[in-house]
Write a protein that holds these residues in place. Structure first.
Motif, PDB file in Angstrom:
ATOM      1  N   LYS A 143       1.657  -0.252  10.727  1.00 12.30           N
ATOM      2  CA  LYS A 143       1.571  -1.555  10.085  1.00 12.30           C
ATOM      3  C   LYS A 143       0.630  -1.469   8.903  1.00 12.30           C
ATOM      4  O   LYS A 143      -0.521  -1.052   9.036  1.00 12.30           O
ATOM      5  CB  LYS A 143       1.068  -2.600  11.086  1.00 12.30           C
ATOM      6  CG  LYS A 143       1.176  -4.030  10.574  1.00 12.30           C
ATOM      7  CD  LYS A 143       0.873  -5.025  11.671  1.00 12.30           C
ATOM      8  CE  LYS A 143       1.081  -6.459  11.181  1.00 12.30           C
ATOM      9  NZ  LYS A 143       0.820  -7.442  12.257  1.00 12.30           N
ATOM     10  N   ALA A 144       1.134  -1.837   7.735  1.00 11.19           N
ATOM     11  CA  ALA A 144       0.313  -1.771   6.530  1.00 11.19           C
ATOM     12  C   ALA A 144      -0.859  -2.733   6.646  1.00 11.19           C
ATOM     13  O   ALA A 144      -0.728  -3.836   7.194  1.00 11.19           O
ATOM     14  CB  ALA A 144       1.151  -2.105   5.305  1.00 11.19           C
ATOM     15  N   THR A 147      -0.311  -6.407   2.388  1.00 11.92           N
ATOM     16  CA  THR A 147       0.972  -6.661   1.724  1.00 11.92           C
ATOM     17  C   THR A 147       0.649  -7.285   0.376  1.00 11.92           C
ATOM     18  O   THR A 147      -0.086  -8.276   0.308  1.00 11.92           O
ATOM     19  CB  THR A 147       1.852  -7.614   2.547  1.00 11.92           C
ATOM     20  OG1 THR A 147       2.117  -7.024   3.825  1.00 11.92           O
ATOM     21  CG2 THR A 147       3.173  -7.872   1.829  1.00 11.92           C
ATOM     22  N   SER A 170      -3.299   1.596   3.373  1.00  9.46           N
ATOM     23  CA  SER A 170      -1.842   1.467   3.340  1.00  9.46           C
ATOM     24  C   SER A 170      -1.458   0.064   2.885  1.00  9.46           C
ATOM     25  O   SER A 170      -2.057  -0.935   3.298  1.00  9.46           O
ATOM     26  CB  SER A 170      -1.253   1.749   4.722  1.00  9.46           C
ATOM     27  OG  SER A 170      -1.708   0.796   5.657  1.00  9.46           O
ATOM     28  N   ASP A 172       2.063  -2.445   1.581  1.00 11.00           N
ATOM     29  CA  ASP A 172       3.462  -2.705   1.251  1.00 11.00           C
ATOM     30  C   ASP A 172       3.485  -3.515  -0.035  1.00 11.00           C
ATOM     31  O   ASP A 172       2.804  -4.547  -0.137  1.00 11.00           O
ATOM     32  CB  ASP A 172       4.154  -3.501   2.363  1.00 11.00           C
ATOM     33  CG  ASP A 172       4.471  -2.642   3.572  1.00 11.00           C
ATOM     34  OD1 ASP A 172       4.528  -1.407   3.416  1.00 11.00           O
ATOM     35  OD2 ASP A 172       4.642  -3.210   4.671  1.00 11.00           O
ATOM     36  N   TRP A 173       4.256  -3.054  -1.003  1.00  9.87           N
ATOM     37  CA  TRP A 173       4.329  -3.752  -2.285  1.00  9.87           C
ATOM     38  C   TRP A 173       5.719  -4.357  -2.444  1.00  9.87           C
ATOM     39  O   TRP A 173       6.729  -3.675  -2.268  1.00  9.87           O
ATOM     40  CB  TRP A 173       4.026  -2.782  -3.430  1.00  9.87           C
ATOM     41  CG  TRP A 173       4.395  -3.306  -4.780  1.00  9.87           C
ATOM     42  CD1 TRP A 173       4.069  -4.514  -5.316  1.00  9.87           C
ATOM     43  CD2 TRP A 173       5.184  -2.636  -5.764  1.00  9.87           C
ATOM     44  NE1 TRP A 173       4.592  -4.642  -6.572  1.00  9.87           N
ATOM     45  CE2 TRP A 173       5.282  -3.503  -6.876  1.00  9.87           C
ATOM     46  CE3 TRP A 173       5.808  -1.389  -5.814  1.00  9.87           C
ATOM     47  CZ2 TRP A 173       5.990  -3.158  -8.026  1.00  9.87           C
ATOM     48  CZ3 TRP A 173       6.507  -1.043  -6.957  1.00  9.87           C
ATOM     49  CH2 TRP A 173       6.592  -1.921  -8.049  1.00  9.87           C
ATOM     50  N   ARG A 184       9.238 -11.022   5.061  1.00  9.98           N
ATOM     51  CA  ARG A 184       8.061 -10.179   5.271  1.00  9.98           C
ATOM     52  C   ARG A 184       6.753 -10.875   4.911  1.00  9.98           C
ATOM     53  O   ARG A 184       5.682 -10.321   5.138  1.00  9.98           O
ATOM     54  CB  ARG A 184       8.217  -8.883   4.466  1.00  9.98           C
ATOM     55  CG  ARG A 184       9.374  -8.033   4.975  1.00  9.98           C
ATOM     56  CD  ARG A 184       9.646  -6.836   4.111  1.00  9.98           C
ATOM     57  NE  ARG A 184       8.517  -5.913   4.051  1.00  9.98           N
ATOM     58  CZ  ARG A 184       8.538  -4.786   3.344  1.00  9.98           C
ATOM     59  NH1 ARG A 184       9.627  -4.458   2.662  1.00  9.98           N
ATOM     60  NH2 ARG A 184       7.488  -4.000   3.320  1.00  9.98           N
TER      61      ARG A 184
END
Length: 551
Positions: A143-144, A147, A170, A172-173, A184
């Motif tokens: 899990k990032a 976001t 980490s 998510d982009w 998301r």
């Protein structure tokens, strides 16, 4: 001291004859651990451990976050997986309370297994069971921690994405118009004016945050804990991190001040093939991550997003942006260098919008199916070309010289030659950049014929050398005409050494007690290994200074 009865209480060894138990009692290590003390760290050498008393916690770091995977109680063992696979420990084992643990080194275990097949059978069964557990753990989608929603060509979004990537957080982009955004992003999706918007793993939502604010929320240290330190290291590249490791390990109160992210330029290298001890090579961020963990474990403080505004050499006070100041008995300059900028009309408006100085690895996935270009003929350019060749449709190296071999290691030249989607243009320069909101094409001039041709370009990465950014240093610290800090004999030759009762130490600047190491120091050698060596040497000289000058 281990006894036969201690060892027999461990089920794995309970059926061994007294002769084998006696041998183990004389050869195994008897570890008495305090709460919080490690029996073995992640990546440690293989060995077999048995818990005799207390409680051991099994931990592993995922994306900078420590997770507890389980516990080992009296009578249980650990180390069976590394022994079965001949690999380092995949996790760490830490005492949750005062504990006693027996360690059997690998050669001793293999000798025992050969003499007692029953032990080998039990170990093999346990290893298979726990390897299965590791496989199920690895199957869990990570899990990032962040976001981020923002336009690829937005400067603020690019800065935040690079900051997260450089600090190995980490993320998510998603673009604001991404079809999957609603699914998301829980809650109301951010508007264009709110982007870049970030949602942290704990649910915190931020709109266009400053990097220091974000760093604090992610648990990165941004404030010094003490008012004074034995040594303050300015710069968190290989030289600075090496100094931090050695300084902290030798008991010095050690502070590292880094304005962006640990690792320096080396941290952006996609692959370093010739660093000692890594036969298969190591990425720059992995090397930086290991050094960072090591420095922190030994007690060094690592501050990020903090710039040094000035140094008062008389009082040894270091003034930081934001109004903070710390005192340091010794100071180590490890600020490295900054990529040299191209003086071409129109380039500046595309920085972060298709033109990048250094290897912006966070942009790699966005180059999929595109034609990218790199400027430079050194090792950094070669490593980046190999990295982007795994993502882009084509990679073109634009080199001013007439040969790659003059500035690039042979192993890189050979690897580039083996890549079908990598081309090299020698005796060439980039002379123009085109696009509206972002870079779409560049002009390349052939210096032999003088002809200029235009090429589609999905990304331009510049590696044309670097300069020392030391104009902020006080005048008392001598530098050459290019800004590199003079040390040792160079200080004496420049007639800038003020103390005649002793010569300056090899890495000492014109100010006693202020040292320089790595790329910022005037030296013909610019390598990661030499920077690491100088960082450790700087601590040795700092020790001498503290002992002899009584600072």
């Amino acid at each position: 001291m281990l006894t036969i009865d201690d060892i027999r209480a461990v089920p794995l060894f309970s059926t061994l004859p007294d002769s084998e138990l006696e041998n183990l009692a004389h050869t195994a290590a008897d570890l008495h651990l305090c709460a919080g003390e490690f029996a073995v760290h992640e990546g440690g050498e293989r060995a077999l451990y048995a818990v005799l008393s207390g409680k051991m916690e099994v931990i592993k770091t995922f994306d900078g976050i420590e997770r507890t995977l389980g516990w080992r109680l009296p009578g249980t063992i650990f180390g069976e997986v590394p022994l079965a696979l001949s690999s380092p420990f995949p996790g760490a084992y830490r005492a949750a309370e005062a504990s006693r643990v027996m360690r059997v080194d690998a050669p001793q275990y293999y000798a025992l297994a050969a003499a007692s097949p029953e032990v080998a059978f039990k170990m093999g069964a346990l290893a298979r069971e726990r390897i299965g557990g590791l496989q199920s753990l690895s199957a869990e989608p990570p899990k990032a921690r962040v976001t981020i929603v923002g336009n690829r060509w937005d400067d603020a979004c690019t800065l935040l994405r690079q900051f997260l990537a450089r600090n190995q957080i980490s993320a998510d982009w998603l673009a604001p118009d991404a079809p999957e955004l609603a699914a998301r992003w829980s809650g109301t999706c951010p508007t264009e004016s709110e982007c870049p918007a970030l949602r942290l793993v704990d649910g915190t939502v931020l709109s266009r945050p400053a990097t220091r604010e974000l760093a604090g929320l992610l648990g990165l240290q941004t404030q010094p804990r003490l008012a004074g330190y034995d040594t303050a290291i300015i710069g968190g590249g290989p030289a600075g991190l090496a100094a931090a490791v050695y300084g902290a390990s030798e008991g010095l109160r050690t502070l590292v001040l880094e304005r962006e992210a640990p690792g320096g330029q080396a941290g952006t290298s996609s692959r370093i093939e010739n660093y000692l001890g890594f036969p298969n090579g190591v990425s720059g961020d992995e090397l930086a991550s290991r050094a960072l963990q090591q420095a922190r474990r030994l007690g060094a403080e690592i501050l990020v997003t903090r710039s040094v505004e000035r140094i008062d050499v008389e009082t040894r006070r270091i003034h930081l942006d934001g109004g903070d100041a710390v005192h340091a008995r010794t100071i180590i300059l490890a600020t490295g260098v900054t990529w040299r900028r191209l003086a071409i009309d129109g380039f500046d408006r595309f920085i972060g919008k298709g033109i990048y100085y250094g290897a912006a690895r966070s942009e790699a996935s966005a180059t999929h199916g595109l034609d990218v270009h790199l400027i430079g003929g050194g090792n950094s350019a070669g490593q980046a070309a190999l990295f982007f060749a795994n993502h882009a449709r084509s990679v073109t190296l634009v080199v001013r010289g007439d040969s790659l071999e003059k500035g690039m290691s042979r192993y890189l030249v050979e690897q580039l030659a083996g890549k079908s989607n990598v081309a090299v243009r020698l005796r060439s320069d980039v002379v123009g950049a085109h696009g509206d909101t972002h870079l779409t094409a560049i002009d390349i001039r052939d210096s032999t014929t003088g002809s200029v041709s235009r090429h589609d370009c999905g990304g331009l990465f510049v590696f044309i050398g670097a300069d020392a950014q030391t104009e902020w240093l006080p005048s008392e610290i001598a530098r050459d005409e290019r800004g590199y800090v003079l040390t040792g004999d160079d200080v004496v030759k420049a007639a800038r050494w003020p103390h005649h009762h002793r010569d300056p130490y090899l890495l000492e600047s014109s100010v006693p007690g202020v040292f320089a190491c790595g790329d910022v120091r005037l030296s013909p050698v610019k390598r990661v290994a030499s920077a690491v060596g100088e960082g450790s040497m700087a601590i040795a000289f700092a020790h001498r200074y503290l002992q002899s000058d009584g600072a």
